[in-house]
Design a protein around this motif. Structure first.
Motif, PDB file in Angstrom:
ATOM      1  N   TRP A 216       1.715 -93.131 -63.166  1.00 20.31           N
ATOM      2  CA  TRP A 216       0.592 -93.326 -62.247  1.00 20.31           C
ATOM      3  C   TRP A 216      -0.577 -94.073 -62.860  1.00 20.31           C
ATOM      4  N   ARG A 217      -0.927 -93.758 -64.074  1.00 19.93           N
ATOM      5  CA  ARG A 217      -2.167 -94.301 -64.621  1.00 19.93           C
ATOM      6  C   ARG A 217      -1.980 -94.788 -66.048  1.00 19.93           C
TER       7      ARG A 217
ATOM      8  N   PRO B 169      -4.423 -79.135 -55.323  1.00 19.34           N
ATOM      9  CA  PRO B 169      -5.070 -80.445 -55.277  1.00 19.34           C
ATOM     10  C   PRO B 169      -5.225 -80.880 -53.819  1.00 19.34           C
TER      11      PRO B 169
ATOM     12  N   TYR C  63      -7.720 -87.191 -54.228  1.00 21.34           N
ATOM     13  CA  TYR C  63      -7.560 -88.024 -55.417  1.00 21.34           C
ATOM     14  C   TYR C  63      -8.522 -89.201 -55.314  1.00 21.34           C
TER      15      TYR C  63
ATOM     16  N   VAL D   1       0.508 -86.670 -54.947  1.00 19.80           N
ATOM     17  CA  VAL D   1      -0.526 -87.569 -54.434  1.00 19.80           C
ATOM     18  C   VAL D   1       0.117 -88.746 -53.704  1.00 19.80           C
TER      19      VAL D   1
ATOM     20  N   TYR E 246       1.019 -84.668 -61.151  1.00 20.04           N
ATOM     21  CA  TYR E 246       0.643 -84.633 -59.735  1.00 20.04           C
ATOM     22  C   TYR E 246       0.934 -85.955 -59.017  1.00 20.04           C
TER      23      TYR E 246
ATOM     24  N   GLU F  98     -10.470 -92.578 -57.994  1.00 21.54           N
ATOM     25  CA  GLU F  98     -10.638 -93.214 -59.299  1.00 21.54           C
ATOM     26  C   GLU F  98     -12.061 -93.713 -59.471  1.00 21.54           C
TER      27      GLU F  98
ATOM     28  N   SER G 148      -9.028 -91.418 -63.502  1.00 24.69           N
ATOM     29  CA  SER G 148      -8.437 -90.814 -62.309  1.00 24.69           C
ATOM     30  C   SER G 148      -8.780 -89.332 -62.236  1.00 24.69           C
ATOM     31  N   TYR G 149      -9.044 -88.878 -61.004  1.00 27.09           N
ATOM     32  CA  TYR G 149      -9.457 -87.492 -60.799  1.00 27.09           C
ATOM     33  C   TYR G 149      -8.753 -86.887 -59.595  1.00 27.09           C
ATOM     34  N   LEU G 150      -8.617 -85.568 -59.655  1.00 29.06           N
ATOM     35  CA  LEU G 150      -8.149 -84.780 -58.527  1.00 29.06           C
ATOM     36  C   LEU G 150      -9.227 -83.773 -58.162  1.00 29.06           C
TER      37      LEU G 150
ATOM     38  N   PHE H   1      -7.040 -86.270 -63.687  1.00 29.06           N
ATOM     39  CA  PHE H   1      -5.696 -86.381 -63.113  1.00 29.06           C
ATOM     40  C   PHE H   1      -4.656 -86.321 -64.212  1.00 29.06           C
TER      41      PHE H   1
END
Length: 172
Positions: free
Chosen positions: A43-44, A61, A64, A14, A10, A66, A52-54, A6
């Motif tokens: 965000w993170r 995307p 989402y 998200v 984005y 984690e 974190s991933y998308l 992530f």
């Protein structure tokens, strides 16, 4: 579909996937709607044990999630899983969970867990279809002490039975 790390660019997109205060609370822990402004751009925390991933479909995307690493408990938790509302009900959630299992299992911890609100039937179906099972009721009760809501806790038990059977047929 492809799982990618992530990036904060984005965050606003998200955050827009949280369609009500309940979904904002699931993503941020804050009971606000719309998604809190200060969290959209920050965000993170890259220095934490939260990864974190998308999930992308081409350049778009679509989901989402984690992966939370816990050295002390020797476990991983999949968390804050959300799918673009335009794509819900099409299997994207299950694909996202299966993709998140890659980095979760690669981390080398002994267990992978997640928690879900009991009324979220679509998510529970996706988790079951991805190999998750409920933890015993006593453990669920213990883990819910101090939680803001009583969650349904699930652990990864391996590939779902139908997939294992299908793989066996292919191999045999």
């Amino acid at each position: 579909m492809e799982l990618r790390g992530f990036s904060d660019g984005y965050g606003i997109q998200v955050a827009s996937w949280a369609v009500d205060a309940k979904e904002v609370a699931l993503l941020s822990g804050r009971v606000e709607y719309p998604f809190p402004e200060e969290l959209r751009t920050n965000w993170r925390r890259p220095d934490s044990d939260i990864h974190s991933y998308l999930l992308f479909d081409g350049d778009r995307p679509v989901g989402y999630g984690e992966v939370w690493l816990d050295d002390e408990e020797d476990e991983v938790e999949l968390a804050r899983i959300i799918v673009d509302p335009e794509l819900r009900g099409r299997g994207v959630g299950g694909e996202l969970v299966r993709a998140l299992l890659g980095p979760a299992l690669d981390a080398g911890y002994s267990e992978v867990f997640l928690r879900v609100r009991p009324e979220n039937a679509a998510a529970i179906r996706a988790y079951h279809g991805s190999g998750f099972v409920d933890v015993p009721a006593a453990l669920m009760e213990e883990w819910n002490v101090g939680q803001p809501v009583p969650y349904r806790w699930m652990r990864y038990a391996g590939e779902p039975e139908q997939e294992q059977a299908g793989l066996g047929e292919l191999r045999g």
